[in-house]
Scaffold this motif. Structure first.
Motif, PDB file in Angstrom:
ATOM      1  N   TRP A  39     -89.646 -47.148 -22.717  1.00 36.21           N
ATOM      2  CA  TRP A  39     -89.635 -48.214 -23.873  1.00 36.21           C
ATOM      3  C   TRP A  39     -90.938 -48.080 -24.760  1.00 36.21           C
ATOM      4  O   TRP A  39     -92.269 -48.022 -24.132  1.00 36.21           O
ATOM      5  CB  TRP A  39     -89.865 -49.548 -23.019  1.00 36.21           C
ATOM      6  CG  TRP A  39     -89.779 -50.886 -23.900  1.00 36.21           C
ATOM      7  CD1 TRP A  39     -89.270 -51.112 -24.932  1.00 36.21           C
ATOM      8  CD2 TRP A  39     -90.386 -51.900 -23.445  1.00 36.21           C
ATOM      9  NE1 TRP A  39     -89.344 -52.409 -25.265  1.00 36.21           N
ATOM     10  CE2 TRP A  39     -90.393 -52.776 -24.495  1.00 36.21           C
ATOM     11  CE3 TRP A  39     -91.678 -52.248 -22.540  1.00 36.21           C
ATOM     12  CZ2 TRP A  39     -91.230 -54.223 -24.256  1.00 36.21           C
ATOM     13  CZ3 TRP A  39     -92.411 -53.545 -22.435  1.00 36.21           C
ATOM     14  CH2 TRP A  39     -91.826 -54.323 -23.398  1.00 36.21           C
ATOM     15  N   GLN A  64     -85.127 -42.093 -28.076  1.00 34.25           N
ATOM     16  CA  GLN A  64     -84.303 -43.274 -27.798  1.00 34.25           C
ATOM     17  C   GLN A  64     -83.951 -44.109 -28.919  1.00 34.25           C
ATOM     18  O   GLN A  64     -84.665 -44.061 -29.896  1.00 34.25           O
ATOM     19  CB  GLN A  64     -84.702 -44.124 -26.567  1.00 34.25           C
ATOM     20  CG  GLN A  64     -85.128 -43.502 -25.239  1.00 34.25           C
ATOM     21  CD  GLN A  64     -83.963 -43.756 -24.310  1.00 34.25           C
ATOM     22  OE1 GLN A  64     -82.775 -43.613 -24.565  1.00 34.25           O
ATOM     23  NE2 GLN A  64     -84.236 -43.258 -22.946  1.00 34.25           N
ATOM     24  N   HIS A  67     -86.348 -45.677 -31.379  1.00 31.47           N
ATOM     25  CA  HIS A  67     -87.654 -45.088 -31.272  1.00 31.47           C
ATOM     26  C   HIS A  67     -87.909 -43.745 -32.077  1.00 31.47           C
ATOM     27  O   HIS A  67     -86.830 -43.150 -32.223  1.00 31.47           O
ATOM     28  CB  HIS A  67     -87.876 -44.824 -29.528  1.00 31.47           C
ATOM     29  CG  HIS A  67     -87.674 -45.885 -28.976  1.00 31.47           C
ATOM     30  ND1 HIS A  67     -86.705 -46.696 -28.523  1.00 31.47           N
ATOM     31  CD2 HIS A  67     -88.972 -46.617 -28.336  1.00 31.47           C
ATOM     32  CE1 HIS A  67     -87.124 -47.734 -27.725  1.00 31.47           C
ATOM     33  NE2 HIS A  67     -88.217 -47.807 -27.506  1.00 31.47           N
ATOM     34  N   TYR A  78     -78.226 -52.411 -28.282  1.00 34.36           N
ATOM     35  CA  TYR A  78     -79.402 -52.163 -27.575  1.00 34.36           C
ATOM     36  C   TYR A  78     -78.892 -52.799 -26.126  1.00 34.36           C
ATOM     37  O   TYR A  78     -79.030 -53.967 -25.897  1.00 34.36           O
ATOM     38  CB  TYR A  78     -80.540 -53.004 -27.943  1.00 34.36           C
ATOM     39  CG  TYR A  78     -81.205 -52.533 -29.323  1.00 34.36           C
ATOM     40  CD1 TYR A  78     -82.060 -51.261 -29.230  1.00 34.36           C
ATOM     41  CD2 TYR A  78     -80.964 -53.269 -30.451  1.00 34.36           C
ATOM     42  CE1 TYR A  78     -82.413 -50.967 -30.465  1.00 34.36           C
ATOM     43  CE2 TYR A  78     -81.400 -52.880 -31.532  1.00 34.36           C
ATOM     44  CZ  TYR A  78     -82.208 -51.479 -31.434  1.00 34.36           C
ATOM     45  OH  TYR A  78     -82.754 -51.127 -32.798  1.00 34.36           O
ATOM     46  N   THR A  80     -77.627 -51.175 -21.886  1.00 36.38           N
ATOM     47  CA  THR A  80     -77.871 -50.058 -20.931  1.00 36.38           C
ATOM     48  C   THR A  80     -76.583 -49.048 -21.068  1.00 36.38           C
ATOM     49  O   THR A  80     -76.908 -47.926 -20.895  1.00 36.38           O
ATOM     50  CB  THR A  80     -78.028 -50.467 -19.399  1.00 36.38           C
ATOM     51  OG1 THR A  80     -76.801 -51.348 -19.248  1.00 36.38           O
ATOM     52  CG2 THR A  80     -79.156 -51.283 -19.155  1.00 36.38           C
ATOM     53  N   LEU A  83     -77.685 -46.546 -23.770  1.00 34.15           N
ATOM     54  CA  LEU A  83     -78.493 -45.702 -23.354  1.00 34.15           C
ATOM     55  C   LEU A  83     -77.773 -44.504 -22.620  1.00 34.15           C
ATOM     56  O   LEU A  83     -78.037 -43.320 -22.737  1.00 34.15           O
ATOM     57  CB  LEU A  83     -79.722 -46.212 -22.188  1.00 34.15           C
ATOM     58  CG  LEU A  83     -80.471 -47.096 -22.637  1.00 34.15           C
ATOM     59  CD1 LEU A  83     -81.396 -47.841 -21.485  1.00 34.15           C
ATOM     60  CD2 LEU A  83     -81.563 -46.446 -23.678  1.00 34.15           C
ATOM     61  N   MET A 108     -87.831 -46.861 -18.901  1.00 32.15           N
ATOM     62  CA  MET A 108     -86.369 -46.987 -19.538  1.00 32.15           C
ATOM     63  C   MET A 108     -85.683 -45.445 -19.385  1.00 32.15           C
ATOM     64  O   MET A 108     -84.467 -45.523 -19.489  1.00 32.15           O
ATOM     65  CB  MET A 108     -86.471 -47.428 -20.838  1.00 32.15           C
ATOM     66  CG  MET A 108     -85.159 -48.039 -21.371  1.00 32.15           C
ATOM     67  SD  MET A 108     -85.335 -48.643 -22.959  1.00 32.15           S
ATOM     68  CE  MET A 108     -85.568 -47.513 -24.131  1.00 32.15           C
ATOM     69  N   THR A 112     -82.050 -44.958 -18.025  1.00 34.07           N
ATOM     70  CA  THR A 112     -80.911 -44.269 -18.807  1.00 34.07           C
ATOM     71  C   THR A 112     -80.200 -43.348 -17.753  1.00 34.07           C
ATOM     72  O   THR A 112     -78.858 -43.156 -17.791  1.00 34.07           O
ATOM     73  CB  THR A 112     -81.418 -43.426 -19.814  1.00 34.07           C
ATOM     74  OG1 THR A 112     -82.267 -44.299 -20.775  1.00 34.07           O
ATOM     75  CG2 THR A 112     -80.545 -42.624 -20.502  1.00 34.07           C
ATOM     76  N   ARG A 208     -88.801 -53.061 -29.988  1.00 38.19           N
ATOM     77  CA  ARG A 208     -89.618 -53.327 -28.831  1.00 38.19           C
ATOM     78  C   ARG A 208     -89.113 -54.581 -28.353  1.00 38.19           C
ATOM     79  O   ARG A 208     -88.949 -54.607 -27.043  1.00 38.19           O
ATOM     80  CB  ARG A 208     -91.043 -53.524 -29.369  1.00 38.19           C
ATOM     81  CG  ARG A 208     -91.927 -54.286 -28.096  1.00 38.19           C
ATOM     82  CD  ARG A 208     -93.285 -53.743 -28.264  1.00 38.19           C
ATOM     83  NE  ARG A 208     -93.657 -54.289 -29.681  1.00 38.19           N
ATOM     84  CZ  ARG A 208     -94.125 -55.770 -30.037  1.00 38.19           C
ATOM     85  NH1 ARG A 208     -93.976 -56.621 -29.135  1.00 38.19           N
ATOM     86  NH2 ARG A 208     -94.609 -56.107 -31.206  1.00 38.19           N
ATOM     87  N   TRP A 211     -85.250 -54.401 -26.977  1.00 38.22           N
ATOM     88  CA  TRP A 211     -85.175 -53.605 -25.688  1.00 38.22           C
ATOM     89  C   TRP A 211     -85.797 -54.366 -24.509  1.00 38.22           C
ATOM     90  O   TRP A 211     -85.515 -54.226 -23.290  1.00 38.22           O
ATOM     91  CB  TRP A 211     -85.739 -52.230 -25.688  1.00 38.22           C
ATOM     92  CG  TRP A 211     -84.985 -51.259 -26.298  1.00 38.22           C
ATOM     93  CD1 TRP A 211     -85.129 -50.299 -27.435  1.00 38.22           C
ATOM     94  CD2 TRP A 211     -83.649 -50.676 -25.854  1.00 38.22           C
ATOM     95  NE1 TRP A 211     -84.222 -49.558 -27.526  1.00 38.22           N
ATOM     96  CE2 TRP A 211     -83.014 -49.698 -26.480  1.00 38.22           C
ATOM     97  CE3 TRP A 211     -82.907 -51.137 -24.736  1.00 38.22           C
ATOM     98  CZ2 TRP A 211     -81.799 -49.053 -26.552  1.00 38.22           C
ATOM     99  CZ3 TRP A 211     -81.740 -50.749 -24.682  1.00 38.22           C
ATOM    100  CH2 TRP A 211     -81.137 -49.405 -25.449  1.00 38.22           C
ATOM    101  N   SER A 212     -86.699 -55.200 -24.819  1.00 36.03           N
ATOM    102  CA  SER A 212     -87.536 -56.048 -23.763  1.00 36.03           C
ATOM    103  C   SER A 212     -86.563 -57.070 -23.346  1.00 36.03           C
ATOM    104  O   SER A 212     -86.429 -57.417 -22.277  1.00 36.03           O
ATOM    105  CB  SER A 212     -88.736 -56.753 -24.537  1.00 36.03           C
ATOM    106  OG  SER A 212     -88.298 -57.827 -25.225  1.00 36.03           O
ATOM    107  N   VAL A 214     -83.241 -56.488 -22.891  1.00 35.98           N
ATOM    108  CA  VAL A 214     -82.464 -55.826 -22.051  1.00 35.98           C
ATOM    109  C   VAL A 214     -83.272 -55.598 -20.813  1.00 35.98           C
ATOM    110  O   VAL A 214     -82.453 -55.564 -19.556  1.00 35.98           O
ATOM    111  CB  VAL A 214     -81.963 -54.310 -22.606  1.00 35.98           C
ATOM    112  CG1 VAL A 214     -81.371 -53.451 -21.649  1.00 35.98           C
ATOM    113  CG2 VAL A 214     -81.257 -54.577 -24.017  1.00 35.98           C
TER     114      VAL A 214
END
Length: 305
Positions: A39, A64, A67, A78, A80, A83, A108, A112, A208, A211-212, A214
């Motif tokens: 992350w 990712q 990113h 966003y 899993t 991912l 993270m 994945t 950011r 994903w936080s 998730v």
């Protein structure tokens, strides 16, 4: 952090069409190691491992989604499952059919691997795995970023901090001290703190925050049970984000754990804080699970001649 050699750049499309930026270092045909960052990080996070391993391995790193040089996606992108989709796309774009590799993920990135563990591409390509500074569930409840006793108040405050919408802004002495407190050991060298700060502060705020959410609801315990390849676990004893209790839980649950390494005094950013130790685990996995397989393949080819 070290200066990495020039990569071969590859682009792949995930299942939903999202574009992924991939970099490949080292010689074609060399044993392959695929590295998935965590992350708020990027391919730059693996600079030390790329520098140390690319002379005799093919090191594959990717950004990712959202990113680095992989574009952001819509809010629903966003997850899993995304991912796992992205990792499958990376493996398909960089490895030959049936080719085995060491798959490693930090934070993270480790999640994945857990999310993808039952996927066909993972089963096809994974010879062994490394889960580095990560966990499969209860991340917010176990986090020690807030210096309070465990409980609902600490969990609530931790969730607010990790999901904060405030921009990180420029890298300053104050922001580096905050980053070191939250993600690195107290004795981490200033240049490594600065390098991590530059990477983390470059992550877009919306990405950011997305994903936080998730990570705050993460439950990949089932994926741990599907990780049926030899898997090593690495953790820092001073990790506040994913404390060692999560690594110990993984080591106890994995079907084929080949070792838990706890790095004394290290925080969450172990590949940067203790690059030699993490690289040694990766090299050991490659020696044990890739070179043996290549030797067996060569013996089979010679017997068929």
């Amino acid at each position: 952090m070290t200066t990495t050699p020039n990569p071969r750049e590859v682009s792949a499309r995930s299942a939903d069409g999202s574009r992924l930026h991939i970099e490949v270092y080292g010689s074609e045909g060399a044993p392959a190691i695929v590295l998935s960052h965590g992350w708020t990080c990027s391919t730059l996070f693996w600079a030390a491992q790329i520098d140390a391993l690319s002379a005799d391995h093919r090191v594959i790193v990717y950004d990712q989604r959202g990113h680095g040089r992989s574009p952001a996606v819509g809010r629903s992108g966003y997850t899993t499952d995304a991912l796992a989709d992205d990792l499958e796309a990376v493996l398909g774009a960089t490895l030959a059919p049936g080719e085995k590799a060491i798959l490693a993920g930090h934070s993270m990135g480790g999640m994945t691997l857990m999310a993808a563990s039952a996927r066909p591409a993972f089963r096809e390509h994974a010879a062994a795995a490394l889960l580095c500074s990560t966990g499969s569930s209860k991340l917010v409840a176990e986090s020690r970023v807030v210096p309070m006793r465990p409980g609902r108040v600490r969990t609530r405050l931790t969730r607010l901090i990790l999901g904060a919408r405030a921009p990180l802004g420029p890298v300053t002495p104050v922001s580096k001290r905050i980053l070191r407190y939250g993600t690195m050991g107290p004795g981490t060298a200033p240049d490594r703190v600065a390098a991590c700060a530059r990477i983390v502060h470059a992550c877009p705020r919306a990405v950011r925050v997305a994903w936080s959410h998730v990570l705050g609801e993460l439950d990949l315990d089932a994926g741990v049970g599907e990780l049926r390849v030899p898997t090593a676990v690495v953790a820092g004893t001073a990790d506040r984000l994913t404390p060692p209790v999560l690594a110990r839980r993984l080591a106890e649950t994995l079907p084929d754990c080949v070792g838990l390494t706890e790095l004394a005094g290290m925080g969450h950013m172990t590949p940067v804080e203790a690059p030699e130790a993490v690289t040694a685990v990766l090299r050991g996995l490659a020696d044990d699970h890739l070179r043996t397989e290549r030797a067996a393949d060569n013996a089979t080819e010679e017997s068929a001649v």
